[in-house]
Design a protein around this motif. Structure first.
Motif, PDB file in Angstrom:
ATOM      1  N   LYS A 119       0.755  -1.247   0.026  1.00  0.00           N
ATOM      2  CA  LYS A 119       0.025   0.006  -0.143  1.00  0.00           C
ATOM      3  C   LYS A 119       0.907   1.098   0.080  1.00  0.00           C
ATOM      4  O   LYS A 119       0.677   2.248  -0.866  1.00  0.00           O
ATOM      5  N   ALA A 120       1.818   1.200   0.861  1.00  0.00           N
ATOM      6  CA  ALA A 120       2.793   2.503   0.939  1.00  0.00           C
ATOM      7  C   ALA A 120       3.490   2.675  -0.519  1.00  0.00           C
ATOM      8  O   ALA A 120       3.818   3.667  -1.049  1.00  0.00           O
ATOM      9  N   THR A 121       3.885   1.454  -0.984  1.00  0.00           N
ATOM     10  CA  THR A 121       4.568   1.545  -2.279  1.00  0.00           C
ATOM     11  C   THR A 121       3.595   2.086  -3.572  1.00  0.00           C
ATOM     12  O   THR A 121       3.981   2.979  -4.164  1.00  0.00           O
ATOM     13  N   LEU A 122       2.414   1.484  -3.771  1.00  0.00           N
ATOM     14  CA  LEU A 122       1.325   1.997  -4.434  1.00  0.00           C
ATOM     15  C   LEU A 122       1.193   3.481  -4.274  1.00  0.00           C
ATOM     16  O   LEU A 122       1.051   4.120  -5.361  1.00  0.00           O
ATOM     17  N   GLY A 123       0.940   3.757  -3.217  1.00  0.00           N
ATOM     18  CA  GLY A 123       0.637   5.215  -2.926  1.00  0.00           C
ATOM     19  C   GLY A 123       1.773   6.110  -3.427  1.00  0.00           C
ATOM     20  O   GLY A 123       1.449   7.135  -4.066  1.00  0.00           O
ATOM     21  N   VAL A 149      10.005  -1.047  -8.087  1.00  0.00           N
ATOM     22  CA  VAL A 149      11.018  -1.544  -7.424  1.00  0.00           C
ATOM     23  C   VAL A 149      11.752  -0.585  -6.607  1.00  0.00           C
ATOM     24  O   VAL A 149      12.223  -0.923  -5.635  1.00  0.00           O
ATOM     25  N   SER A 150      11.992   0.546  -7.298  1.00  0.00           N
ATOM     26  CA  SER A 150      12.643   1.598  -6.406  1.00  0.00           C
ATOM     27  C   SER A 150      11.815   2.078  -5.165  1.00  0.00           C
ATOM     28  O   SER A 150      12.708   2.030  -3.922  1.00  0.00           O
ATOM     29  N   SER A 151      10.697   2.378  -5.439  1.00  0.00           N
ATOM     30  CA  SER A 151       9.916   2.776  -4.229  1.00  0.00           C
ATOM     31  C   SER A 151       9.647   1.560  -3.109  1.00  0.00           C
ATOM     32  O   SER A 151       9.598   1.739  -2.108  1.00  0.00           O
ATOM     33  N   MET A 152       9.549   0.383  -3.409  1.00  0.00           N
ATOM     34  CA  MET A 152       9.286  -0.692  -2.686  1.00  0.00           C
ATOM     35  C   MET A 152      10.768  -1.044  -1.724  1.00  0.00           C
ATOM     36  O   MET A 152      10.362  -1.176  -0.538  1.00  0.00           O
ATOM     37  N   LYS A 306     -19.509   7.701   0.586  1.00  0.00           N
ATOM     38  CA  LYS A 306     -18.350   6.747   0.869  1.00  0.00           C
ATOM     39  C   LYS A 306     -16.950   7.672   0.564  1.00  0.00           C
ATOM     40  O   LYS A 306     -17.336   8.994   0.174  1.00  0.00           O
ATOM     41  N   THR A 307     -15.962   7.278   1.143  1.00  0.00           N
ATOM     42  CA  THR A 307     -14.823   8.066   1.192  1.00  0.00           C
ATOM     43  C   THR A 307     -14.243   8.225  -0.439  1.00  0.00           C
ATOM     44  O   THR A 307     -14.416   7.116  -1.155  1.00  0.00           O
ATOM     45  N   TYR A 308     -13.739   9.366  -0.759  1.00  0.00           N
ATOM     46  CA  TYR A 308     -13.165   9.593  -1.921  1.00  0.00           C
ATOM     47  C   TYR A 308     -11.827   8.935  -2.198  1.00  0.00           C
ATOM     48  O   TYR A 308     -11.022   9.035  -1.010  1.00  0.00           O
ATOM     49  N   ASP A 309     -11.572   8.387  -3.284  1.00  0.00           N
ATOM     50  CA  ASP A 309     -10.059   7.693  -3.396  1.00  0.00           C
ATOM     51  C   ASP A 309      -9.074   8.992  -3.374  1.00  0.00           C
ATOM     52  O   ASP A 309      -8.730   9.304  -4.341  1.00  0.00           O
ATOM     53  N   SER A 310      -8.534   9.204  -2.138  1.00  0.00           N
ATOM     54  CA  SER A 310      -7.753  10.430  -2.031  1.00  0.00           C
ATOM     55  C   SER A 310      -6.112   9.741  -1.940  1.00  0.00           C
ATOM     56  O   SER A 310      -5.273  10.526  -1.609  1.00  0.00           O
ATOM     57  N   ILE A 311      -5.812   8.373  -2.273  1.00  0.00           N
ATOM     58  CA  ILE A 311      -4.564   7.992  -2.096  1.00  0.00           C
ATOM     59  C   ILE A 311      -3.649   8.624  -3.554  1.00  0.00           C
ATOM     60  O   ILE A 311      -4.240   8.822  -4.429  1.00  0.00           O
ATOM     61  N   GLY A 312      -2.879   9.355  -2.938  1.00  0.00           N
ATOM     62  CA  GLY A 312      -1.892  10.148  -3.593  1.00  0.00           C
ATOM     63  C   GLY A 312      -2.521  11.614  -4.064  1.00  0.00           C
ATOM     64  O   GLY A 312      -2.028  12.310  -4.655  1.00  0.00           O
TER      65      GLY A 312
END
Length: 362
Positions: A119-123, A149-152, A306-312
């Motif tokens: 989740k942290a990587t995808l965000g 890969v770099s983010s993970m 519902k919550t808005y997709d606020s990831i990123g």
């Protein structure tokens, strides 16, 4: 004496034959072999212990839509990650139920939970990709692989490895005198994939879900009133103890747009506005878990959001935040409301009780 020895020999042969017949294949042996192959991340061997009609689901676990050669090095990075985690799996077979040619084997698993890392990587990658898109840069597949890969690798430096425990019932059928696993569930395969399957399903569900309640169904508040729930009104600043968390709303602010450090602003749709709710959340259990916000906004017209997709899209978002025990997290939830929503409450039910809390925001 010779007759006695011959008779004894016949009896022994008979006992051996009867005993040998009773030692047929056992369903728990198939399950153990399946898990042991999984600990080596040997998908081909795992598939041999699955009903042929379902075996492809196992061999396809790590296959993406893009299988071009230039992406192999990045796929290999994740394969190595899964293999390393799979080797740490521990399990105990708790019991077996057999009914003719069908069986259920119950297994306790303990395994590496890679959900918070993913989740942290995808965000992180999503924020960077959005930022590049707004500047007109088109990210190629191999560049996206490198970003992942770099983010993970970077996230692994700060996110502590955690484990998950799960009890799973595994269904088997006897086919050609062999016990084979039927339709291996995502829950089972998630053990070998470090919870990446469930995280992917969560994110897809979040992105595909609409903001308004489906027409023709009861709203949350209508159902609560029908069930004679006790509705308790609270205000901003009040602490609310739920089943696994304590929440406190710090502020609620209407905005025409939202933005994050590494992305361009997102503008609310025509006739809509963003509502940014800042909260404190504390995990009151003894175990870390991922926060999946089930908090609704109900406006003065009875509409639920519902919550808005606020990831990123905004800094310090709480969607899918990893909550450690007894450590307060402060962050934001975003909702997209019609401009004609004159007043509204944040609504949440307390699991295992008859209580529903409505926090007056405006």
């Amino acid at each position: 004496m010779k007759k006695f020895i011959n008779l004894l020999f016949v009896l022994i042969i008979g006992i051996v034959f009867v005993t040998g017949c009773s030692f047929g294949p056992k369903p728990e042996s198939t399950v153990s072999n399946f898990i042991d192959a999984g600990k080596k991340f040997d998908l081909t061997q795992m598939a041999t212990m699955v009903n042929p009609a379902d075996a492809q689901k196992v061999t396809d676990m790590t296959k993406g839509k893009d299988s071009k050669a230039e992406t192999d090095q990045y796929q290999q990075y994740f394969m190595d990650y899964f293999k390393d985690n799979a080797s740490k799996i521990t399990y105990t077979i708790k019991g077996t139920k057999v009914e003719k040619d069908n069986a259920t084997v119950t297994v306790d698993f303990k395994y590496v939970d890679g959900g918070p890392l993913l989740k942290a990587t995808l965000g992180d990658v999503f924020s960077k990709a959005i930022s590049l898109a707004f500047t007109g840069v088109q990210v190629k597949d191999d560049e996206m692989g490198q970003m992942l890969v770099s983010s993970m690798a970077k996230q692994k430096e700060t996110i502590k490895e955690t484990t998950a425990e799960k009890t799973i019932d595994i269904s088997l059928s006897k086919i050609d005198n062999k016990w084979l696993i039927n339709k291996p569930s995502d829950e089972l395969l998630d053990v070998f994939m470090s919870n990446f399957i469930s995280v992917g399903n969560e994110i897809n569900k979040s992105m595909n879900s609409g903001t308004n309640a489906n027409k023709g169904q009861m709203t949350f508040m209508e159902q609560a009133k029908k069930d004679n729930k006790t509705i308790i009104t609270k205000a901003i600043g009040d602490e609310i103890p739920l089943a696994t968390i304590i929440i406190k709303v710090n502020s609620a602010q209407e905005q025409a747009n939202i933005t994050a450090q590494y992305s361009s602003p997102k503008v609310a749709k025509d006739g809509a506005k963003f509502l940014v709710v800042n909260l404190d959340i504390t995990n009151t259990t003894n175990k870390a878990f991922t926060f999946d916000p089930q908090l609704l906004i109900v406006d003065d017209k009875g509409r639920e959001f519902k919550t808005y997709d606020s990831i990123g899209a905004i800094d310090n978002y709480l969607n899918y935040k990893e909550l450690s025990p007894s450590i307060k997290e402060t962050g934001n939830l975003v909702y997209e409301l019609p401009k004609d929503a004159a007043s509204y409450n944040l609504v949440v039910g307390k699991s295992g009780s008859n209580e529903v809390y409505q926090i007056v925001l405006k």
